[in-house]
Design an enzyme around this catalytic site. Structure first.
Site, PDB file in Angstrom:
ATOM      1  N   GLU A  55       0.886  -1.106   0.053  1.00 48.00           N
ATOM      2  CA  GLU A  55       0.102   0.014   0.035  1.00 48.00           C
ATOM      3  C   GLU A  55       0.963   1.024   0.085  1.00 48.00           C
ATOM      4  OE1 GLU A  55      -2.995   2.104   3.060  1.00 48.00           O
ATOM      5  OE2 GLU A  55      -2.700  -0.244   3.235  1.00 48.00           O
ATOM      6  N   ASP A  66      -4.676  11.054   9.018  1.00 47.93           N
ATOM      7  CA  ASP A  66      -3.485  10.589   9.302  1.00 47.93           C
ATOM      8  C   ASP A  66      -2.892  10.744  10.729  1.00 47.93           C
ATOM      9  OD1 ASP A  66      -3.283   8.870   7.142  1.00 47.93           O
ATOM     10  OD2 ASP A  66      -2.507  10.661   5.961  1.00 47.93           O
TER      11      ASP A  66
END
Length: 274
Positions: A55, A66
């Site tokens: 990924e 995030d």
């Protein structure tokens, strides 16, 4: 659509691991960190460490989902001049390095700016397997779904502990590859222990689809990876690998990925449904 087609490249790799009696390991690193070439070397180390699916993060200026570790890494990549074309070039280099499927994890805005059909075409040409889109829901993803189907790309959407059974059903119906189950409410980042919400979420998701279910957010060591692999089809690790790259370079990534790979290879609970 047959299940074989719905599995796509990433799902087929996960099911291959499951057929071997183990969980799959999905490893994340952002492109361009700490430098363009350093990022490529770090991602190659994920492959060498035993990841079943790669990924690659597409750095974005407003990474609202995030945690601080990934935010700082993506900020450094952008400050170094990384552009979308460099991310696609990274995908191409990793796809040429091995046959491990390569997905991009990306917020939707960069894809929209690039042009959805154009991006799908360029990603497929680079050897990419598809996209994980954390801030795009299937209800608003018709353009991406059409482009992904056109270019034979995986579509990985997210479910969370707050998702209703109906929302899970709608989301999984639009997925191809696997379903990304976020184990915690909140931003990404390694944690001391996995969320107690993960196993019930996976069970509800498996009740809605035959696709593999991967669990992400919070996994940082082999014991946690083994614990997740006992009830999920794949363990997804990001922030801990970013920190390993920051602290130890590609060798640090290879070492941690190897330990995580060993973790998902431990004996599973029969509840995994394999």
């Amino acid at each position: 659509m047959s299940e074989l087609v719905a599995l796509g490249k990433a799902g087929a790799a996960i099911r291959k691991a499951n057929a071997e009696g183990r969980g799959a390991l999905v490893g994340y690193l952002p492109a361009g960190f700490p430098t363009y070439e350093g990022g490529v070397d770090g991602i190659k180390a994920l492959v060498d460490g035993g990841c079943d699916v790669i990924e690659i993060g597409l750095p974005y200026s407003d990474p609202v989902m995030d945690g601080v570790t990934i935010q700082r890494a993506t900020e450094a990549a952008l400050a170094g001049g990384l552009r979308t074309r460099d991310v696609l070039s990274t995908v191409e280099k990793i796809a040429s390095y091995s046959d491990v499927p390569v997905l991009l994890m990306t917020y939707w805005n960069p894809i929209e700016r690039y042009g959805v059909d154009r991006f799908a075409a360029d990603l497929a040409a680079a050897g990419g397997a598809g996209l994980i889109t954390p801030d795009l829901i299937p209800d608003e993803g018709a353009e991406w779904i059409a482009a992904a189907d056109k270019y034979d790309l995986d579509k990985v959407f997210l479910v969370s502990p707050s998702s209703t059974d109906e929302r899970i059903r709608l989301t999984t119906a639009a997925c191809r590859g696997f379903v990304y189950a976020t184990a915690v409410m909140g931003v990404t980042g390694a944690r001391d222990k996995p969320s107690d919400l993960a196993a019930p979420l996976v069970a509800r998701t498996k009740a809605a689809t035959g696709l593999p279910v991967g669990v992400g957010l919070g996994i940082s060591n082999a014991d946690q990876a083994a614990g997740v692999a006992a009830f999920a089809d794949a363990a997804i690790v990001g922030a801990a690998l970013v920190k390993a790259l920051q602290d130890g370079g590609p060798a640090g990534v290879r070492s941690l990925a190897g330990a995580l790979s060993e973790g998902v290879r431990r004996e599973h609970s029969a509840a995994a449904g394999r």
